[in-house]
Design a protein around this motif. Structure first.
Motif, PDB file in Angstrom:
ATOM      1  N   ARG A 244     -12.281  -3.892   5.067  1.00 31.03           N
ATOM      2  CA  ARG A 244     -12.609  -2.576   4.520  1.00 31.03           C
ATOM      3  C   ARG A 244     -11.711  -2.327   3.314  1.00 31.03           C
ATOM      4  O   ARG A 244     -10.671  -2.979   3.172  1.00 31.03           O
ATOM      5  N   SER A 245     -12.102  -1.345   2.506  1.00 33.62           N
ATOM      6  CA  SER A 245     -11.349  -1.070   1.278  1.00 33.62           C
ATOM      7  C   SER A 245      -9.967  -0.467   1.588  1.00 33.62           C
ATOM      8  O   SER A 245      -9.787   0.227   2.597  1.00 33.62           O
ATOM      9  N   HIS A 246      -9.006  -0.732   0.682  1.00 28.38           N
ATOM     10  CA  HIS A 246      -7.646  -0.211   0.858  1.00 28.38           C
ATOM     11  C   HIS A 246      -7.603   1.312   0.912  1.00 28.38           C
ATOM     12  O   HIS A 246      -6.706   1.882   1.519  1.00 28.38           O
ATOM     13  N   GLU A 247      -8.587   1.947   0.272  1.00 31.50           N
ATOM     14  CA  GLU A 247      -8.585   3.413   0.285  1.00 31.50           C
ATOM     15  C   GLU A 247      -8.738   3.976   1.695  1.00 31.50           C
ATOM     16  O   GLU A 247      -8.426   5.123   1.945  1.00 31.50           O
TER      17      GLU A 247
ATOM     18  N   GLN B 178       2.978   3.764  -5.083  1.00 29.50           N
ATOM     19  CA  GLN B 178       2.488   3.812  -3.706  1.00 29.50           C
ATOM     20  C   GLN B 178       1.886   2.468  -3.315  1.00 29.50           C
ATOM     21  O   GLN B 178       2.023   1.485  -4.033  1.00 29.50           O
ATOM     22  N   LYS B 179       1.192   2.474  -2.193  1.00 32.08           N
ATOM     23  CA  LYS B 179       0.535   1.280  -1.686  1.00 32.08           C
ATOM     24  C   LYS B 179      -0.311   0.621  -2.776  1.00 32.08           C
ATOM     25  O   LYS B 179      -0.943   1.301  -3.564  1.00 32.08           O
ATOM     26  N   GLY B 180      -0.322  -0.683  -2.813  1.00 30.44           N
ATOM     27  CA  GLY B 180      -1.148  -1.401  -3.770  1.00 30.44           C
ATOM     28  C   GLY B 180      -0.336  -1.972  -4.923  1.00 30.44           C
ATOM     29  O   GLY B 180      -0.763  -2.905  -5.580  1.00 30.44           O
ATOM     30  N   ILE B 181       0.847  -1.390  -5.157  1.00 30.27           N
ATOM     31  CA  ILE B 181       1.655  -1.778  -6.313  1.00 30.27           C
ATOM     32  C   ILE B 181       2.052  -3.265  -6.240  1.00 30.27           C
ATOM     33  O   ILE B 181       2.171  -3.944  -7.252  1.00 30.27           O
ATOM     34  N   ALA B 182       2.239  -3.753  -5.018  1.00 36.12           N
ATOM     35  CA  ALA B 182       2.468  -5.185  -4.806  1.00 36.12           C
ATOM     36  C   ALA B 182       1.866  -5.508  -3.464  1.00 36.12           C
ATOM     37  O   ALA B 182       1.753  -4.640  -2.596  1.00 36.12           O
ATOM     38  N   LYS B 183       1.453  -6.752  -3.294  1.00 34.67           N
ATOM     39  CA  LYS B 183       0.759  -7.105  -2.053  1.00 34.67           C
ATOM     40  C   LYS B 183       1.708  -7.132  -0.867  1.00 34.67           C
ATOM     41  O   LYS B 183       1.600  -6.368   0.073  1.00 34.67           O
ATOM     42  N   GLU B 184       2.668  -8.040  -0.935  1.00 32.60           N
ATOM     43  CA  GLU B 184       3.639  -8.200   0.149  1.00 32.60           C
ATOM     44  C   GLU B 184       5.015  -8.077  -0.467  1.00 32.60           C
ATOM     45  O   GLU B 184       5.229  -8.590  -1.567  1.00 32.60           O
ATOM     46  N   PRO B 185       5.969  -7.442   0.210  1.00 33.46           N
ATOM     47  CA  PRO B 185       7.314  -7.405  -0.359  1.00 33.46           C
ATOM     48  C   PRO B 185       7.888  -8.807  -0.513  1.00 33.46           C
ATOM     49  O   PRO B 185       7.672  -9.671   0.345  1.00 33.46           O
ATOM     50  N   ARG B 186       8.564  -9.051  -1.618  1.00 30.43           N
ATOM     51  CA  ARG B 186       9.183 -10.358  -1.848  1.00 30.43           C
ATOM     52  C   ARG B 186      10.359 -10.533  -0.883  1.00 30.43           C
ATOM     53  O   ARG B 186      11.054  -9.568  -0.561  1.00 30.43           O
ATOM     54  N   ILE B 187      10.547 -11.755  -0.431  1.00 31.06           N
ATOM     55  CA  ILE B 187      11.618 -12.033   0.531  1.00 31.06           C
ATOM     56  C   ILE B 187      12.747 -12.775  -0.182  1.00 31.06           C
ATOM     57  O   ILE B 187      12.493 -13.558  -1.099  1.00 31.06           O
ATOM     58  N   ALA B 188      13.969 -12.516   0.247  1.00 33.69           N
ATOM     59  CA  ALA B 188      15.121 -13.176  -0.380  1.00 33.69           C
ATOM     60  C   ALA B 188      15.124 -14.667  -0.044  1.00 33.69           C
ATOM     61  O   ALA B 188      14.872 -15.053   1.098  1.00 33.69           O
ATOM     62  N   SER B 189      15.398 -15.495  -1.051  1.00 36.33           N
ATOM     63  CA  SER B 189      15.547 -16.926  -0.793  1.00 36.33           C
ATOM     64  C   SER B 189      17.017 -17.200  -0.464  1.00 36.33           C
ATOM     65  O   SER B 189      17.882 -16.349  -0.682  1.00 36.33           O
ATOM     66  N   MET B 190      17.298 -18.394   0.054  1.00 43.75           N
ATOM     67  CA  MET B 190      18.688 -18.743   0.370  1.00 43.75           C
ATOM     68  C   MET B 190      19.547 -18.669  -0.893  1.00 43.75           C
ATOM     69  O   MET B 190      20.649 -18.135  -0.893  1.00 43.75           O
ATOM     70  N   ARG B 191      18.968 -19.168  -1.993  1.00 41.49           N
ATOM     71  CA  ARG B 191      19.713 -19.153  -3.254  1.00 41.49           C
ATOM     72  C   ARG B 191      19.953 -17.695  -3.700  1.00 41.49           C
ATOM     73  O   ARG B 191      21.033 -17.348  -4.169  1.00 41.49           O
ATOM     74  N   GLY B 192      18.933 -16.886  -3.501  1.00 43.04           N
ATOM     75  CA  GLY B 192      19.053 -15.461  -3.842  1.00 43.04           C
ATOM     76  C   GLY B 192      20.192 -14.814  -3.067  1.00 43.04           C
ATOM     77  O   GLY B 192      20.971 -14.027  -3.614  1.00 43.04           O
TER      78      GLY B 192
END
Lengths: 322, 249
Positions: A244-247, B178-192
């Motif tokens: 379904r849509s994100h909205e 808000q939601k949508g700005i990025a898909k999944e939060p980036r995760i810290a790498s070991m080097r990070g």
């Protein structure tokens, strides 16, 4: 002295949430022994403005000029601040919707007025001015004291009952000047669906979760929503999967809604999901797992397969509407 | 172009919150502190923009108002990929206070794009971003679900009732995301994680500002009535109950 309610319009029309705000503002004005002023910005007909009178609006101020055609947060802040000062407003009330969230915080700084957002009750006391507001994503409510002369409130949608108090509203057109150089938001493109029932406005919402099993199974859920005059929603995994849509995503990071009736179908009720729906007046849950947390917040429950239960519900609603 | 990402540290979103001292304070025992989910997503988007050479992002800085106890949250943001950070050394008394502190440092350090999450999952205020913009007298765009930089100017998608608009504003500006700005939060790498230890965190003492609001007491939502179960074979009964008992349809 006054209480100022900002009533947003949608293409020149008000919604139920506008009347809720006016009803609320009218009660707050009573508590403070003062009068209510409504502010409308943009092109709204006299006939539409008069409707605010049904809910306690006595004086209505209209501001309409070329600078308010697009929502520019600075322009709207300037307009509302000027009217608030002119009317010696003690309390400024806006909706806790996208426009209220965009403008009210700026107004707070501009007027150096303490702000409480996501308020869902009348002030608990006027001295000190104490508001009841949502915190910890609905897991708690705070009694927030606002210490400044002017107070700003954003009211949660569908949290206050309409109170009909008909009177003949007087409409005034304000002649304030707006600094045109403040307009800095340029709209390049606009995509808008008209006529669709918005999730945040809906009094009944039918929502589906992972228990719907695939994107192909939503027919009966949409049908049930249609029969009930409800909006459709979904849980996060469903929108992440693209079923379904994100909205439609309701929950902590999606939309936060408070309908009169929320029907959760195939949703287990993780904390993050409940954060978006826990203020619903009634929750109904359909889930195969009798221990799912959704049943802890539901008033009515059916332990069963969503896909088998939905057609029966559709049939029962159709029977009822006959 | 310099991007600033304002972050708040909040209890993990699955926390069952409890209060102490006659319900005036959060019981912090055993609480796992995390970057506020929306702030984490805006940090992710800022880093994506930095990775894209055409966007012309020189640096991503993280801003935080809090006491030394929230230092791990800042280090986490640095481990995820922010270049540097500043912390204003004060308890975040209310949104107005926090925004005033952020604005004071931003005036000194100067940023082109300032990102704030649309709300924090603790106080649910939805205020800080708009307040920062007003303190600085710069444009703000709220409910932003996408940011692109094209030919040096920003294109922001903002969610409106029943749709969206693509807007542009001159820099500097605040985007409230808000939601949508990025898909999944980036995760810290070991080097990070290793390099985060040596990244600079500038410390500022707070400006003299008073909060405008205060929380007197917390209360838990009133418990709901026990769930009434309906036989799935007779599911239609639910509709009858909703009509005659709850009187809601």
């Amino acid at each position: 002295m006054s209480v100022l309610v900002y009533t947003q319009n949608w293409d020149g029309r008000f919604k139920k949430s506008s009347f809720e705000l006016v009803s609320y503002g009218s009660k707050v004005a009573e508590m403070l022994n003062t009068s209510l002023v409504c502010l409308s910005v943009g092109a709204v007909s006299d006939e539409e403005l008069k409707k605010l009178g049904n809910w306690g609006g006595k004086r209505i101020i209209r501001v309409d000029n070329d600078y308010c055609k697009v929502l520019d947060n600075q322009v709207y802040t300037d307009i509302i601040a000027q009217i608030a000062l002119k009317e010696d407003a003690r309390v400024v009330i806006m909706s806790d919707n996208s426009e209220g969230k965009a403008v009210a915080p700026r107004l707070s700084v501009r007027l150096k007025a303490g702000m409480a957002s996501g308020v869902s009750k009348l002030p608990l006391s006027v001295n000190p001015f104490t508001l009841y507001k949502r915190t910890y994503s609905g897991n708690a409510f705070a009694h927030m004291v606002v210490n400044t002369d002017i107070k700003i409130i954003t009211l949660s949608q569908n949290s206050f009952d309409l109170v009909e108090t008909p009177n003949n509203a007087v409409i005034e057109t304000s002649n304030i000047t707006v600094d045109g150089s403040l307009v800095r938001t340029v709209v390049k493109e606009s995509q808008k669906q008209t006529g669709k029932l918005l999730l945040t406005d809906a009094e009944i919402v039918v929502s589906g979760g992972r228990g719907m099993k695939s994107a192909d199974n939503w027919g009966p859920l949409v049908e049930l929503a249609g029969a009930l005059g409800a909006a459709t929603a979904c849980s996060r995994p469903v929108s992440d999967e693209g079923w379904r849509s994100h909205e439609e995503h309701t929950g902590q990071t999606g939309k936060v809604i408070a309908p009169n009736l929320y029907i959760a179908v195939g949703i287990s009720g993780a904390t993050q999901h409940l954060a978006g729906v826990s203020s619903s007046k009634y929750i109904v849950a359909v889930n195969t797992d009798k221990d799912a947390p959704i049943f802890e917040v539901a008033q009515y429950g059916i332990v069963g397969d969503a896909l088998k239960v939905l057609p029966k519900l559709v049939e029962a609603v159709k029977e009822l509407k006959k | 172009m310099k991007i600033l990402v304002c972050i708040s540290n909040v209890p993990d979103t699955t926390t069952k919150v409890k209060f102490v001292d006659s319900d005036t304070k959060l019981d912090t025992t055993g609480i796992q502190w995390v970057i506020n989910p929306w702030d984490e997503l805006s940090l992710t988007r800022a880093l994506e923009l930095k990775d894209d050479p055409s966007a012309g992002v020189k640096s991503v800085t993280v801003a935080h108002v809090g006491l030394p106890a929230s230092e791990p949250t800042i280090r986490k943001a640095l481990a995820i990929g922010a270049d540097d950070a500043f912390r204003v050394n004060a308890a975040p008394a209310d949104s107005y206070f926090v925004a005033a502190q952020l604005a004071a440092v931003i005036r000194k350090e100067q940023y082109d794009v300032i990102l704030c999450g649309i709300e924090s999952s603790d106080y649910n205020g939805s205020m800080t971003g708009g307040m920062v913009a007003e303190f600085l007298g710069i444009p703000s765009v709220s409910a932003v679900s996408d940011i692109k930089i094209e030919n040096g100017s920003p294109l922001l998608t903002r969610e409106i009732d029943g749709g969206r608009e693509i807007v542009t504003v001159p820099m500097p500006f605040v985007a409230i995301v808000q939601k949508g700005i990025a898909k999944e939060p980036r995760i810290a790498s070991m080097r990070g994680i290793m390099t985060s230890r040596t990244k600079p965190v500038r410390l500022y003492e707070p400006e003299a500002e008073e909060p405008l609001t205060g929380i007197k007491v917390y209360e838990k939502p009133s418990p709901r009535a026990a769930c009434k179960f309906i036989d799935p074979e007779n599911a239609g009964q639910l509709i009858t109950l909703l009509q005659n008992e709850a009187k809601i349809i």
